[in-house]
Design an enzyme around this catalytic site. Sequence first.
Site, PDB file in Angstrom:
ATOM      1  CG  ASP A 217      -0.398  -0.149   2.577  1.00 15.02           C
ATOM      2  OD1 ASP A 217       0.572  -0.865   2.675  1.00 15.02           O
ATOM      3  OD2 ASP A 217      -0.542   0.642   3.298  1.00 15.02           O
ATOM      4  CB  SER A 218       1.122   4.324   0.250  1.00 17.55           C
ATOM      5  OG  SER A 218       1.315   5.556   0.191  1.00 17.55           O
ATOM      6  CB  ALA A 219       6.111   4.004   0.212  1.00 20.71           C
ATOM      7  CG  HIS A 351      -3.046   7.828   0.153  1.00 17.77           C
ATOM      8  ND1 HIS A 351      -2.852   7.327  -1.063  1.00 17.77           N
ATOM      9  CD2 HIS A 351      -1.892   7.453   0.892  1.00 17.77           C
ATOM     10  CE1 HIS A 351      -1.687   6.604  -1.031  1.00 17.77           C
ATOM     11  NE2 HIS A 351      -0.914   6.856   0.073  1.00 17.77           N
TER      12      HIS A 351
END
Length: 389
Positions: A217-219, A351
């Site tokens: 997730d994300s990075a 996000h």
Amino acid sequence: MAIQRSQFAKHPFKFLFTTWFLAVLPFRLAGIVIYYLPSATRANRSWRQAVATKLLNLWFKFATAVEFRTPKSLNPGAEADRFVLIDPDKVVDITSSPSPYTGPLTTNPAIKPAKVAAFWYESPPPTDGTPPPLVVLHFHAGAYVLGGARTAMEAGWGPLALSKKLTCPVLMPEYRLSNKSDRSTSFPAALQDAVTAYTYLLHTLNIPARNIILSGDSAGGNLVVALLRYITESGEQTLLPNPRAALLWSPWADLTTPAGEIDAHRNVHSDFLFGGLRDWGVESYTPDGWDISSPYHSNISPAGHEFRTSVPIFIQTSKQEILYDSHVALARGMQDVGCSVELVEIETGPHDVFLGAELFGLLEDGNEIIGRANEFVLRHGDAQEGSQG
């Protein structure tokens, strides 16, 4: 050019800023709670979602200002039964040929494969020698400067939910985080750790690649794409096989987006991300002297540098998050070069709902995206069967 640290990351300014932040925090919290009581202030969100999003924004702004560092340890701690220490020297002979660490992983001689602490969710796989039908290798969020995997609070809602839905163990490595003052923590440190964790599953636990699902997730989603690219482009040198599938949850796909553009995005009022966090992450993770023309820049910013892989890719996003446009662009770009990609969009949510579905009061949406991912894995799971050893 030397990277400049925030003035609030240095003492005595750090102490003074932290003292001020804590002193005014109760008043700010009260103001946030009251401000979002009228529905007109919430941008089609529930009160809980609006308040939780703003509180996360407040925390990340503080963390960014003082360049907060998440404490890390290679000791088991309270998670002893779920803890594993992965030593690259014991996983594979890194001096042998072929080595799993080559190409972009050797761009900085000062950055070498290191021991990685990792944690199982919900519990480790059986130790009877029989490989589990599925294992998820999940990489956490945090802009490469924050986050962890040791506790459910750090890991977020998603890994445990994913483990339960797919009825399989999830392994979360604590890859090395970057910081501005130690340039040996920039790329490729995190990608080296990702390769170490992947080879651990392959060679120590003897799990077939067709049983391994990459997730992030994300990075962490950015890291999954980098690992897929590395396997694709360096596979002949490393002999690393393709995993079964890849799940990307609100991936950080474009590190070139300017901070000002992030702060001016149409979704800025429904998300917790902001330009300062972007700058902190990019400046910390990007190696000194790199820019968009550097040979391996695509390894840290995949959007616009798509590549063909036979691994099916699942991308989840929210229409209310700032990174939504980059997710759509990444999905289309990967499809254009011949990849099998499924893009799943939810209408509301900031996000990384995968991380904070429970916090945001979005469990219904969270369970829906986990269910869609499960269907995706089942539908595409055997696509790699014929190409794996």
